[in-house]
Write a protein that holds these residues in place. Structure first.
Motif, PDB file in Angstrom:
ATOM      1  N   ARG A  89      26.035  30.695  -9.058  1.00 39.48           N
ATOM      2  CA  ARG A  89      24.904  30.073  -8.387  1.00 39.48           C
ATOM      3  C   ARG A  89      25.345  29.103  -7.288  1.00 39.48           C
ATOM      4  O   ARG A  89      24.524  28.676  -6.477  1.00 39.48           O
ATOM      5  N   GLY A  90      26.639  28.742  -7.269  1.00 40.32           N
ATOM      6  CA  GLY A  90      27.141  27.880  -6.204  1.00 40.32           C
ATOM      7  C   GLY A  90      27.506  26.479  -6.627  1.00 40.32           C
ATOM      8  O   GLY A  90      27.772  25.623  -5.781  1.00 40.32           O
ATOM      9  N   TYR A  91      27.549  26.214  -7.939  1.00 39.52           N
ATOM     10  CA  TYR A  91      27.918  24.885  -8.413  1.00 39.52           C
ATOM     11  C   TYR A  91      29.439  24.749  -8.499  1.00 39.52           C
ATOM     12  O   TYR A  91      30.155  25.712  -8.779  1.00 39.52           O
ATOM     13  N   ASP A  92      29.897  23.547  -8.266  1.00 44.95           N
ATOM     14  CA  ASP A  92      31.316  23.212  -8.442  1.00 44.95           C
ATOM     15  C   ASP A  92      31.466  22.683  -9.872  1.00 44.95           C
ATOM     16  O   ASP A  92      31.206  21.509 -10.141  1.00 44.95           O
ATOM     17  N   VAL A  93      31.878  23.561 -10.778  1.00 45.07           N
ATOM     18  CA  VAL A  93      31.832  23.260 -12.208  1.00 45.07           C
ATOM     19  C   VAL A  93      33.179  22.759 -12.715  1.00 45.07           C
ATOM     20  O   VAL A  93      34.215  23.403 -12.499  1.00 45.07           O
ATOM     21  N   THR A  94      33.150  21.634 -13.407  1.00 40.37           N
ATOM     22  CA  THR A  94      34.311  21.165 -14.162  1.00 40.37           C
ATOM     23  C   THR A  94      34.029  21.443 -15.640  1.00 40.37           C
ATOM     24  O   THR A  94      33.155  20.818 -16.236  1.00 40.37           O
ATOM     25  N   TYR A  95      34.745  22.400 -16.182  1.00 40.83           N
ATOM     26  CA  TYR A  95      34.545  22.835 -17.565  1.00 40.83           C
ATOM     27  C   TYR A  95      35.664  22.230 -18.412  1.00 40.83           C
ATOM     28  O   TYR A  95      36.847  22.427 -18.144  1.00 40.83           O
ATOM     29  N   CYS A  96      35.270  21.484 -19.442  1.00 38.92           N
ATOM     30  CA  CYS A  96      36.230  20.816 -20.327  1.00 38.92           C
ATOM     31  C   CYS A  96      35.982  21.269 -21.761  1.00 38.92           C
ATOM     32  O   CYS A  96      34.842  21.285 -22.233  1.00 38.92           O
ATOM     33  N   ARG A  97      37.039  21.657 -22.459  1.00 38.03           N
ATOM     34  CA  ARG A  97      36.949  22.065 -23.866  1.00 38.03           C
ATOM     35  C   ARG A  97      38.163  21.508 -24.601  1.00 38.03           C
ATOM     36  O   ARG A  97      39.299  21.747 -24.210  1.00 38.03           O
ATOM     37  N   ASN A  98      37.926  20.747 -25.668  1.00 40.76           N
ATOM     38  CA  ASN A  98      39.013  20.021 -26.317  1.00 40.76           C
ATOM     39  C   ASN A  98      39.677  20.812 -27.445  1.00 40.76           C
ATOM     40  O   ASN A  98      39.186  21.858 -27.876  1.00 40.76           O
ATOM     41  N   PHE A  99      40.778  20.294 -27.907  1.00 37.94           N
ATOM     42  CA  PHE A  99      41.421  20.739 -29.145  1.00 37.94           C
ATOM     43  C   PHE A  99      41.476  19.557 -30.106  1.00 37.94           C
ATOM     44  O   PHE A  99      41.967  18.483 -29.747  1.00 37.94           O
ATOM     45  N   THR A 100      40.963  19.745 -31.314  1.00 32.77           N
ATOM     46  CA  THR A 100      41.143  18.750 -32.365  1.00 32.77           C
ATOM     47  C   THR A 100      42.491  19.040 -33.016  1.00 32.77           C
ATOM     48  O   THR A 100      42.641  20.021 -33.752  1.00 32.77           O
ATOM     49  N   ASP A 101      43.484  18.203 -32.726  1.00 33.29           N
ATOM     50  CA  ASP A 101      44.831  18.445 -33.248  1.00 33.29           C
ATOM     51  C   ASP A 101      45.289  17.345 -34.204  1.00 33.29           C
ATOM     52  O   ASP A 101      46.486  17.178 -34.440  1.00 33.29           O
ATOM     53  N   VAL A 102      44.319  16.627 -34.782  1.00 34.48           N
ATOM     54  CA  VAL A 102      44.611  15.703 -35.881  1.00 34.48           C
ATOM     55  C   VAL A 102      43.437  15.779 -36.847  1.00 34.48           C
ATOM     56  O   VAL A 102      42.300  15.499 -36.483  1.00 34.48           O
ATOM     57  N   ASP A 103      43.708  16.213 -38.086  1.00 38.30           N
ATOM     58  CA  ASP A 103      42.640  16.444 -39.057  1.00 38.30           C
ATOM     59  C   ASP A 103      43.285  16.680 -40.423  1.00 38.30           C
ATOM     60  O   ASP A 103      44.441  17.112 -40.521  1.00 38.30           O
ATOM     61  N   ASP A 104      42.518  16.433 -41.479  1.00 36.12           N
ATOM     62  CA  ASP A 104      43.030  16.668 -42.836  1.00 36.12           C
ATOM     63  C   ASP A 104      43.453  18.120 -43.037  1.00 36.12           C
ATOM     64  O   ASP A 104      44.439  18.401 -43.725  1.00 36.12           O
TER      65      ASP A 104
ATOM     66  N   ARG B 182      20.749  34.240  -6.070  1.00 34.67           N
ATOM     67  CA  ARG B 182      21.335  32.954  -6.463  1.00 34.67           C
ATOM     68  C   ARG B 182      20.380  31.793  -6.213  1.00 34.67           C
ATOM     69  O   ARG B 182      20.605  30.682  -6.704  1.00 34.67           O
ATOM     70  N   ALA B 183      19.315  32.068  -5.452  1.00 34.48           N
ATOM     71  CA  ALA B 183      18.336  31.024  -5.169  1.00 34.48           C
ATOM     72  C   ALA B 183      17.200  31.007  -6.189  1.00 34.48           C
ATOM     73  O   ALA B 183      16.333  30.136  -6.127  1.00 34.48           O
ATOM     74  N   LEU B 184      17.190  31.955  -7.135  1.00 36.64           N
ATOM     75  CA  LEU B 184      16.152  31.978  -8.160  1.00 36.64           C
ATOM     76  C   LEU B 184      16.276  30.758  -9.067  1.00 36.64           C
ATOM     77  O   LEU B 184      17.376  30.235  -9.266  1.00 36.64           O
ATOM     78  N   PRO B 185      15.187  30.270  -9.643  1.00 39.72           N
ATOM     79  CA  PRO B 185      15.259  29.071 -10.500  1.00 39.72           C
ATOM     80  C   PRO B 185      16.042  29.324 -11.781  1.00 39.72           C
ATOM     81  O   PRO B 185      16.165  30.463 -12.236  1.00 39.72           O
ATOM     82  N   PHE B 186      16.579  28.260 -12.340  1.00 40.57           N
ATOM     83  CA  PHE B 186      17.333  28.336 -13.593  1.00 40.57           C
ATOM     84  C   PHE B 186      16.719  27.358 -14.587  1.00 40.57           C
ATOM     85  O   PHE B 186      16.740  26.150 -14.384  1.00 40.57           O
ATOM     86  N   MET B 187      16.147  27.908 -15.643  1.00 41.34           N
ATOM     87  CA  MET B 187      15.590  27.112 -16.731  1.00 41.34           C
ATOM     88  C   MET B 187      16.551  27.160 -17.911  1.00 41.34           C
ATOM     89  O   MET B 187      16.975  28.248 -18.332  1.00 41.34           O
ATOM     90  N   LEU B 188      16.902  26.008 -18.464  1.00 41.42           N
ATOM     91  CA  LEU B 188      17.867  25.937 -19.559  1.00 41.42           C
ATOM     92  C   LEU B 188      17.275  25.128 -20.707  1.00 41.42           C
ATOM     93  O   LEU B 188      16.707  24.045 -20.484  1.00 41.42           O
ATOM     94  N   TYR B 189      17.408  25.655 -21.919  1.00 39.37           N
ATOM     95  CA  TYR B 189      16.862  24.968 -23.093  1.00 39.37           C
ATOM     96  C   TYR B 189      17.705  23.743 -23.422  1.00 39.37           C
ATOM     97  O   TYR B 189      18.935  23.822 -23.505  1.00 39.37           O
ATOM     98  N   ASN B 190      17.023  22.613 -23.607  1.00 39.53           N
ATOM     99  CA  ASN B 190      17.673  21.360 -23.953  1.00 39.53           C
ATOM    100  C   ASN B 190      17.303  21.006 -25.393  1.00 39.53           C
ATOM    101  O   ASN B 190      16.130  20.757 -25.693  1.00 39.53           O
ATOM    102  N   THR B 191      18.291  21.019 -26.287  1.00 37.11           N
ATOM    103  CA  THR B 191      18.025  20.716 -27.694  1.00 37.11           C
ATOM    104  C   THR B 191      17.339  19.368 -27.857  1.00 37.11           C
ATOM    105  O   THR B 191      16.461  19.203 -28.711  1.00 37.11           O
ATOM    106  N   LYS B 192      17.714  18.413 -27.038  1.00 36.00           N
ATOM    107  CA  LYS B 192      17.193  17.046 -27.190  1.00 36.00           C
ATOM    108  C   LYS B 192      15.705  16.961 -26.873  1.00 36.00           C
ATOM    109  O   LYS B 192      14.957  16.222 -27.518  1.00 36.00           O
ATOM    110  N   THR B 193      15.255  17.716 -25.872  1.00 40.15           N
ATOM    111  CA  THR B 193      13.846  17.666 -25.489  1.00 40.15           C
ATOM    112  C   THR B 193      13.028  18.757 -26.160  1.00 40.15           C
ATOM    113  O   THR B 193      11.800  18.805 -25.994  1.00 40.15           O
ATOM    114  N   ARG B 194      13.702  19.663 -26.890  1.00 40.05           N
ATOM    115  CA  ARG B 194      13.048  20.776 -27.608  1.00 40.05           C
ATOM    116  C   ARG B 194      12.301  21.703 -26.650  1.00 40.05           C
ATOM    117  O   ARG B 194      11.229  22.212 -26.960  1.00 40.05           O
TER     118      ARG B 194
END
Length: 569
Positions: A82-97, A11-23
């Protein structure tokens, strides 16, 4: 002498994550770690917020949805591990054509349509083993927040009103396009149906401008009051306003499918920048996008007739086989959906679960079962990490698998680390040489613990159905009669048993039963028919007629049934 490898908490190993914004890939640290200038102990890494764009609830979810939400479920699990306190949020689009049209077609209210398909979505996610996010806001619950954000955008000079509609002024924001890298003149390309409607509006100051608020049309029953008259929000304003309200002005991870990068996420970022006087682009620290799903090398679409719902697929394949298939390709790469690949995933799952089933039983027999865990409880306990420390090969396997996960969530490489371990486990269990190995019990215990840890992080292990404590709750499908029939079928196939667990077996027996039953159904054969072929093949092998033996094996493989031969002494 060979030096002993030093025990390192994976769990102490590094974590590299791809960021679309920085490519590119960047070290992922919580904001607390970033402020401290280094990664902290695995038990107290700090808070992380993750928002993933959810579904528009007007129909059943498809395989593309299965991929995106399985990918981010694994990211959620891995961050927790890894030991993070994660707040995971996922929405519902409930108004749409699309919701309004479905309501008109079925003679229902939009609310009835959305309630139905939210239930169905939850049922699909539960089948796939995806944990329930901590927050699941609905767009209709945050109309006031959207109106307030639109007012701020207008006040800052980045939006304008035309006859009750409000549009975002793209040319007013110099930073527009930094996420997707698209130029203004390219903005029409790849636009969705919702965006095409915006582009066709001649009242806009610029073709690239998009709707923040839509005036009520004649005959529409879905609307809210606003400073610009009755109407409803545009698509893009939903997520940025809900994020600001629920998670703050900056989040750590914003995720979704590759198709959302432009225009949806680009517009979300623009709205967030525009409602702040500083035009800050620090809305999300990491933008993460998964690749497309193709069907037999063609893009999945309803028009091509190769469109599959999650339910279509789970009629024929076990949920864990589908999950294994989805995770056996890197999340940023396109994935080709085909029966051959799903059959292969089913066979690999069966081999994995059979090995773990046999090992669990043998560990109990040898008195080596104590101190190892399985399922969600292992994600933060460190139980299996500790069990691996006494066996070098197990420790190295777990470290290698988690190093792969730390390299931009390399699930496919993580799974590859299981193969040598599973082979070694079968040799220890089923060969004369393995049975005589003085370290047999310790080795099997270490491998079992390490693989259990990996499966828990990937969501591929057995265990209880997600509840409010583990990230979800029991949900039901559309109709009671259908649900009852589904439960009867699950009891027969072992799917339900595998989700609920089956006592000391930790659910591996149920998983194996479900995989076997569905494989037989796909082949159109009964268990007795397959047993007859297996007997013929056994006789051929005894007579050293290996050509016939291989032919019979290949015939079963072509029908989606893989045989696992015991290792020879």
């Amino acid at each position: 002498k060979k030096k002993k490898s030093k025990a390192v908490d994976p769990r102490a190993l590094p974590f590299m994550l791809y960021n679309t914004k920085t490519r590119g890939k960047l070290p992922f640290l919580s904001r607390a770690e970033e402020a401290a200038g280094e990664a902290t102990a695995a038990t107290s890494r700090g808070a992380v917020s993750m928002y993933v764009c959810g579904v528009t609830v007007y129909d059943y979810s498809h395989i593309g949805h299965a991929r995106v939400y399985t990918v981010f479920d694994v990211l959620y699990r891995y961050l927790k591990w890894r030991g993070y306190d994660v707040t995971y949020c996922r929405n519902f689009t409930d108004v749409d054509d699309k919701i309004i049209r479905r309501a008109q077609e079925t003679d229902q209210t939009p609310g009835e349509v959305t309630e139905r398909f939210i239930r169905e979505f939850h049922a699909d996610m539960q089948q796939l083993g995806n944990l329930r996010p901590a927050l699941e806001p609905r767009a209709t619950e945050h109309i006031g927040d959207m109106v307030a954000q639109i007012e701020a955008i207008i006040a800052n000079g980045h939006a304008y009103e035309v006859e009750g509609d409000v549009y975002f002024s793209v040319p007013s924001l110099p930073g527009y396009g930094t996420l997707s890298g698209r130029k203004q003149e390219d903005n029409r390309a790849g636009a969705s149906e919702r965006v095409d409607a915006d582009l066709a509006d001649s009242r806009k100051r610029s073709p690239a401008d998009f709707a923040l608020w839509k005036a009520r049309k004649e005959g529409e029953d879905t609307y809210w009051a606003s400073p610009w008259g009755e109407g409803r929000p545009g698509w893009h304003i939903e997520c940025s306003s809900m994020i600001h309200t629920l998670l703050g002005d900056q989040i750590d991870i914003h995720g979704g499918g590759q198709d959302l990068c432009f225009p949806h996420h680009e517009n979300e970022l623009a709205q967030s920048m525009a409602c702040c006087k500083s035009d800050s682009d620090r809305f999300a620290r990491f933008w993460v996008h998964n690749g497309f799903v193709n069907v037999n090398t063609e893009k999945m679409s309803k028009s091509l007739g190769n469109f599959f719902t999650i339910r279509d697929v789970l009629q024929r394949y076990h949920p864990m086989a589908l999950r294994f298939f989805l995770l056996n390709t890197h999340y940023r790469s396109g994935i080709n959906f085909s029966d051959n690949l799903l059959n292969e995933a089913s066979a690999r799952c069966y081999y994995l679960y059979q090995t773990m089933h046999d090992c669990r039983a043998l560990l109990k027999e040898l008195g080596e079962g104590a101190g190892v865990g399985s399922g969600e409880e292992t994600l933060r306990s460190g139980l299996n990490v500790a069990a691996c420390e006494a066996h070098a090969e197990s420790r190295e396997m777990l470290a290698g698998a988690m190093a792969a996960m730390g390299d931009d969530l390399g699930t496919q490489q993580c799974l590859a680390h299981l193969s040598p371990a599973l082979k070694q486990m079968n040799e220890l269990m089923h060969t004369k040489k393995g049975r005589k190995n003085p370290s047999r019990g310790q080795a099997l215990r270490g491998y079992y613990a390490g693989i259990s840890e990996i499966l828990a992080v990937l969501g591929l292990g057995p265990g209880p159905t997600p509840t409010a404590e583990t990230g979800g709750e029991d949900v039901q499908g559309e109709e009671g009669s259908k649900l009852a029939l589904q439960e009867e079928e699950e009891e027969e196939s072992g799917v339900k048993a595998s989700r609920d667990g089956d006592g000391d077996d930790y659910g591996y027996g149920g998983l194996l039963s479900g995989l076997k039953t569905l494989a037989l159904a796909r082949a159109g054969k009964s268990a007795a028919e397959v047993e007859a072929v297996i007997l013929r093949r056994k006789e051929a092998r005894e007579q050293k007629d290996f050509a016939l033996s291989d032919q019979l094996r290949e015939e079963l493989v072509d029908q989606g049934i893989a045989l696992l031969d015991q290792l020879r002494e």
